[in-house]
Design a protein around this motif. Structure first.
Motif, PDB file in Angstrom:
ATOM      1  N   LEU A 103       0.826  -1.212   0.000  1.00 10.06           N
ATOM      2  CA  LEU A 103       0.000   0.000   0.000  1.00 10.06           C
ATOM      3  C   LEU A 103       0.862   1.264   0.000  1.00 10.06           C
ATOM      4  CD1 LEU A 103      -2.781  -1.117   2.484  1.00 10.06           C
ATOM      5  CD2 LEU A 103      -2.959  -0.920  -0.007  1.00 10.06           C
ATOM      6  N   GLY A 104       1.922   1.263   0.784  1.00 10.34           N
ATOM      7  CA  GLY A 104       2.822   2.426   0.781  1.00 10.34           C
ATOM      8  C   GLY A 104       3.436   2.633  -0.593  1.00 10.34           C
ATOM      9  N   SER A 105       3.788   1.543  -1.243  1.00 11.23           N
ATOM     10  CA  SER A 105       4.378   1.624  -2.580  1.00 11.23           C
ATOM     11  C   SER A 105       3.404   2.236  -3.575  1.00 11.23           C
ATOM     12  CB  SER A 105       4.768   0.225  -3.073  1.00 11.23           C
ATOM     13  OG  SER A 105       5.716  -0.366  -2.208  1.00 11.23           O
ATOM     14  N   ILE A 106       2.173   1.764  -3.554  1.00 10.64           N
ATOM     15  CA  ILE A 106       1.176   2.252  -4.508  1.00 10.64           C
ATOM     16  C   ILE A 106       0.954   3.752  -4.323  1.00 10.64           C
ATOM     17  CG2 ILE A 106      -1.292   2.189  -5.056  1.00 10.64           C
ATOM     18  CD1 ILE A 106      -1.174  -0.864  -4.597  1.00 10.64           C
ATOM     19  N   ALA A 107       0.739   4.154  -3.089  1.00 13.67           N
ATOM     20  CA  ALA A 107       0.441   5.565  -2.841  1.00 13.67           C
ATOM     21  C   ALA A 107       1.574   6.462  -3.338  1.00 13.67           C
ATOM     22  CB  ALA A 107       0.199   5.792  -1.354  1.00 13.67           C
ATOM     23  N   HIS A 108       2.808   6.047  -3.077  1.00 16.49           N
ATOM     24  CA  HIS A 108       3.903   6.966  -3.358  1.00 16.49           C
ATOM     25  C   HIS A 108       4.494   6.810  -4.757  1.00 16.49           C
ATOM     26  CE1 HIS A 108       3.949   9.005   0.484  1.00 16.49           C
ATOM     27  NE2 HIS A 108       3.381   7.905   0.904  1.00 16.49           N
ATOM     28  N   GLN A 109       4.165   5.749  -5.464  1.00 16.82           N
ATOM     29  CA  GLN A 109       4.648   5.621  -6.832  1.00 16.82           C
ATOM     30  C   GLN A 109       3.790   6.412  -7.808  1.00 16.82           C
ATOM     31  OE1 GLN A 109       7.498   3.658  -8.040  1.00 16.82           O
ATOM     32  NE2 GLN A 109       7.039   5.175  -9.584  1.00 16.82           N
ATOM     33  N   ALA A 158      -2.873 -11.605   5.109  1.00 19.63           N
ATOM     34  CA  ALA A 158      -3.317 -10.271   5.515  1.00 19.63           C
ATOM     35  C   ALA A 158      -3.978  -9.602   4.329  1.00 19.63           C
ATOM     36  CB  ALA A 158      -2.129  -9.430   5.987  1.00 19.63           C
ATOM     37  N   ILE A 159      -5.049  -8.880   4.616  1.00 18.45           N
ATOM     38  CA  ILE A 159      -5.684  -8.052   3.593  1.00 18.45           C
ATOM     39  C   ILE A 159      -5.548  -6.602   4.030  1.00 18.45           C
ATOM     40  CG2 ILE A 159      -7.815  -7.508   2.355  1.00 18.45           C
ATOM     41  CD1 ILE A 159      -8.694 -10.386   2.805  1.00 18.45           C
ATOM     42  N   GLY A 160      -4.826  -5.845   3.217  1.00 21.41           N
ATOM     43  CA  GLY A 160      -4.653  -4.426   3.489  1.00 21.41           C
ATOM     44  C   GLY A 160      -5.548  -3.621   2.572  1.00 21.41           C
ATOM     45  N   ALA A 161      -5.991  -2.460   3.067  1.00 20.92           N
ATOM     46  CA  ALA A 161      -6.857  -1.610   2.254  1.00 20.92           C
ATOM     47  C   ALA A 161      -6.426  -0.155   2.379  1.00 20.92           C
ATOM     48  CB  ALA A 161      -8.311  -1.764   2.693  1.00 20.92           C
ATOM     49  N   LEU A 162      -6.659   0.583   1.322  1.00 19.46           N
ATOM     50  CA  LEU A 162      -6.463   2.037   1.320  1.00 19.46           C
ATOM     51  C   LEU A 162      -7.729   2.644   0.765  1.00 19.46           C
ATOM     52  CD1 LEU A 162      -5.084   4.840   1.135  1.00 19.46           C
ATOM     53  CD2 LEU A 162      -4.006   4.070  -0.976  1.00 19.46           C
ATOM     54  N   ARG A 163      -8.346   3.525   1.531  1.00 13.01           N
ATOM     55  CA  ARG A 163      -9.477   4.276   0.997  1.00 13.01           C
ATOM     56  C   ARG A 163      -9.661   5.559   1.797  1.00 13.01           C
ATOM     57  NH1 ARG A 163     -14.290   3.831   4.041  1.00 13.01           N
ATOM     58  NH2 ARG A 163     -14.188   2.146   5.567  1.00 13.01           N
ATOM     59  N   TYR A 164     -10.227   6.540   1.144  1.00 11.64           N
ATOM     60  CA  TYR A 164     -10.524   7.799   1.811  1.00 11.64           C
ATOM     61  C   TYR A 164     -11.679   7.581   2.777  1.00 11.64           C
ATOM     62  CZ  TYR A 164     -11.994  12.574   2.620  1.00 11.64           C
ATOM     63  OH  TYR A 164     -12.346  13.756   3.210  1.00 11.64           O
ATOM     64  N   VAL A 165     -11.473   7.968   4.041  1.00 12.96           N
ATOM     65  CA  VAL A 165     -12.509   7.815   5.056  1.00 12.96           C
ATOM     66  C   VAL A 165     -13.051   9.206   5.388  1.00 12.96           C
ATOM     67  CG1 VAL A 165     -13.013   7.056   7.410  1.00 12.96           C
ATOM     68  CG2 VAL A 165     -11.380   5.771   5.996  1.00 12.96           C
ATOM     69  N   PRO A 166     -14.271   9.523   4.954  1.00 12.29           N
ATOM     70  CA  PRO A 166     -14.798  10.872   5.152  1.00 12.29           C
ATOM     71  C   PRO A 166     -14.813  11.311   6.619  1.00 12.29           C
ATOM     72  CG  PRO A 166     -16.204   9.634   3.641  1.00 12.29           C
ATOM     73  CD  PRO A 166     -15.204   8.664   4.201  1.00 12.29           C
ATOM     74  N   GLU A 167     -15.132  10.383   7.535  1.00 18.59           N
ATOM     75  CA  GLU A 167     -15.196  10.738   8.958  1.00 18.59           C
ATOM     76  C   GLU A 167     -13.850  11.231   9.476  1.00 18.59           C
ATOM     77  OE1 GLU A 167     -16.142   7.758   7.706  1.00 18.59           O
ATOM     78  OE2 GLU A 167     -18.262   8.279   7.616  1.00 18.59           O
ATOM     79  N   MET A 188      -4.816   3.820   5.341  1.00 22.72           N
ATOM     80  CA  MET A 188      -4.352   2.464   5.050  1.00 22.72           C
ATOM     81  C   MET A 188      -4.597   1.636   6.310  1.00 22.72           C
ATOM     82  SD  MET A 188      -0.723   3.145   3.124  1.00 22.72           S
ATOM     83  CE  MET A 188      -0.550   4.423   1.868  1.00 22.72           C
ATOM     84  N   TYR A 189      -5.301   0.519   6.144  1.00 19.14           N
ATOM     85  CA  TYR A 189      -5.614  -0.286   7.327  1.00 19.14           C
ATOM     86  C   TYR A 189      -5.620  -1.770   7.006  1.00 19.14           C
ATOM     87  CZ  TYR A 189     -10.336  -0.289   5.315  1.00 19.14           C
ATOM     88  OH  TYR A 189     -11.401  -0.424   4.463  1.00 19.14           O
ATOM     89  N   ALA A 211       1.604  -2.684  14.092  1.00 19.75           N
ATOM     90  CA  ALA A 211       2.989  -2.198  14.109  1.00 19.75           C
ATOM     91  C   ALA A 211       3.758  -2.734  12.890  1.00 19.75           C
ATOM     92  CB  ALA A 211       3.680  -2.604  15.411  1.00 19.75           C
ATOM     93  N   ALA A 212       3.579  -4.026  12.611  1.00 20.73           N
ATOM     94  CA  ALA A 212       4.245  -4.610  11.443  1.00 20.73           C
ATOM     95  C   ALA A 212       3.752  -3.955  10.156  1.00 20.73           C
ATOM     96  CB  ALA A 212       3.983  -6.121  11.399  1.00 20.73           C
ATOM     97  N   PHE A 213       2.456  -3.767  10.072  1.00 28.74           N
ATOM     98  CA  PHE A 213       1.829  -3.150   8.890  1.00 28.74           C
ATOM     99  C   PHE A 213       2.363  -1.731   8.670  1.00 28.74           C
ATOM    100  CE2 PHE A 213      -1.989  -0.720   7.328  1.00 28.74           C
ATOM    101  CZ  PHE A 213      -2.174  -1.357   6.111  1.00 28.74           C
ATOM    102  N   GLU A 214       2.400  -0.954   9.724  1.00 31.39           N
ATOM    103  CA  GLU A 214       2.847   0.439   9.608  1.00 31.39           C
ATOM    104  C   GLU A 214       4.332   0.528   9.227  1.00 31.39           C
ATOM    105  OE1 GLU A 214       1.017   3.209   9.839  1.00 31.39           O
ATOM    106  OE2 GLU A 214      -0.854   2.437  10.663  1.00 31.39           O
TER     107      GLU A 214
END
Lengths: 127, 127, 127, 127
Positions: free
Chosen positions: B26-32, B101-110, B116-117, C18-21
């Motif tokens: 997820l970090g890679s996708i966001a920053h690439q 593990a399933i990681g997700a990235l999405r805009y959370v309006p709240e 990324m979670y 922690a690992a994820f971050e």
């Protein structure tokens, strides 16, 4: 470029701007996508995405992007590589009024360098 | 992961690594790709390229990338936008041994934040 | 992490996060800065900028970035190189509640690969 | 530019190349660093790193990079932002033989657009 609201900000003539815009597009491509994970299987989708993203930018007439599969270096335990400038072969044509510039990026073995250069520049006719 | 030559470098267990690898993707996708010029017409090719580039990375089982056309902001004299983190909706599943593990990235309006979670994490079997 | 409004979105425990971050931070570094023009003279300012940008990200306790001057490849008629993943030596510590993860990125000659790995992971307390 | 081994690859004259190179530098800056995590505290180190990385590129005489702290948007639970093109105020001077181009990037409120433009271009003297 009388109808382009950005014209008033520019020094120089249409030919100058054509050269400038060609440079922008090549600099953008090199620095946006270098580092992208890559294999022979993924290269075509990246070529298409770079072309599509370049076409939406100002004044682009035509763009062609090729990633050199032969120079691609697949390595490590997971057998993939990353996009480097050396793998890119790009040609982009921009038009400003009646002026046109064709910029290119390709690895030049004689220089050991991924060179961005003006492949052609011309017009407006009596400039 | 007995057959993976990178295992000896890792502290922790397979589950720890699954969480870690999901974060990397997820970090890679966001920053690439953030900053890529974008319109509704070019978004699909960028989604495909990001998915293809993620699939070639270590331990990825599955990835889905969507760019939110409704939140996309097209502007300026040339009517295009750029990719921002807020536009990305990504889900990536990684597997390490029997852990997943399933990681997700999405805009959370709240939160007014592109979060990324970890959407799910499990295994090895009796964890 | 009771006071963190993002907690409710997360599956797993503090150690998983922690690992994820830690993974997010390393993936971000690799894909944000790879491709940056580089010489021995400019390397220190890039190290500082990467460290500063990493410290502003969530849950980071500590980060150290080194660019390997010896492996740096200066070339071509203008005598400069670009940042590659192989040149990066990064260590980042993140803390989530009482759990902590230390992620690292460094080129591993035995693997011919710039490996991101968990150097340490621990907590909550009786881990 | 008689002593520059890249000259033979270029169409056009020194002035054309000056405009082209100015464009490359601005396109490179925008697409390399957009997305970098950012606060008021980290902005100065990023300005210095961008300037240093630009100075190592071909034909650059001078570069100045400012990140607009007032337009910076700090948000979300962790109170940081990211670099966007709109925050950048860049001026870069390149020299090719006796020709010189000054390129600029800044957000222009009237256009609602981060415009890259030629601020000045001149020479060789009787061009």
């Amino acid at each position: 470029m009388a109808d382009d609201p950005t014209s008033e900000y520019f020094a120089g003539n249409d030919r100058d701007r054509a050269a400038f815009e060609a440079g922008i597009k090549l600099g953008s491509i090199a620095h946006q996508y270098v580092g992208t994970p890559l294999t022979s299987a993924s290269a075509a989708s990246l070529e298409r995405a770079i072309e599509a993203a370049t076409r939406v930018q100002p004044l682009v007439e035509r763009v062609r992007v090729r990633i050199d599969r032969k120079r691609m270096r697949v390595r490590g335990p997971y057998r993939y590589g990353v996009l480097t400038e050396d793998l890119l072969d790009v040609e982009v044509a921009v038009r400003v009024g009646t002026a046109r510039a064709i910029g290119a990026l390709r690895y030049v073995p004689e220089l050991d360098y991924p060179l961005m250069y003006l492949k052609a520049i011309g017009g407006p006719t009596k400039d």
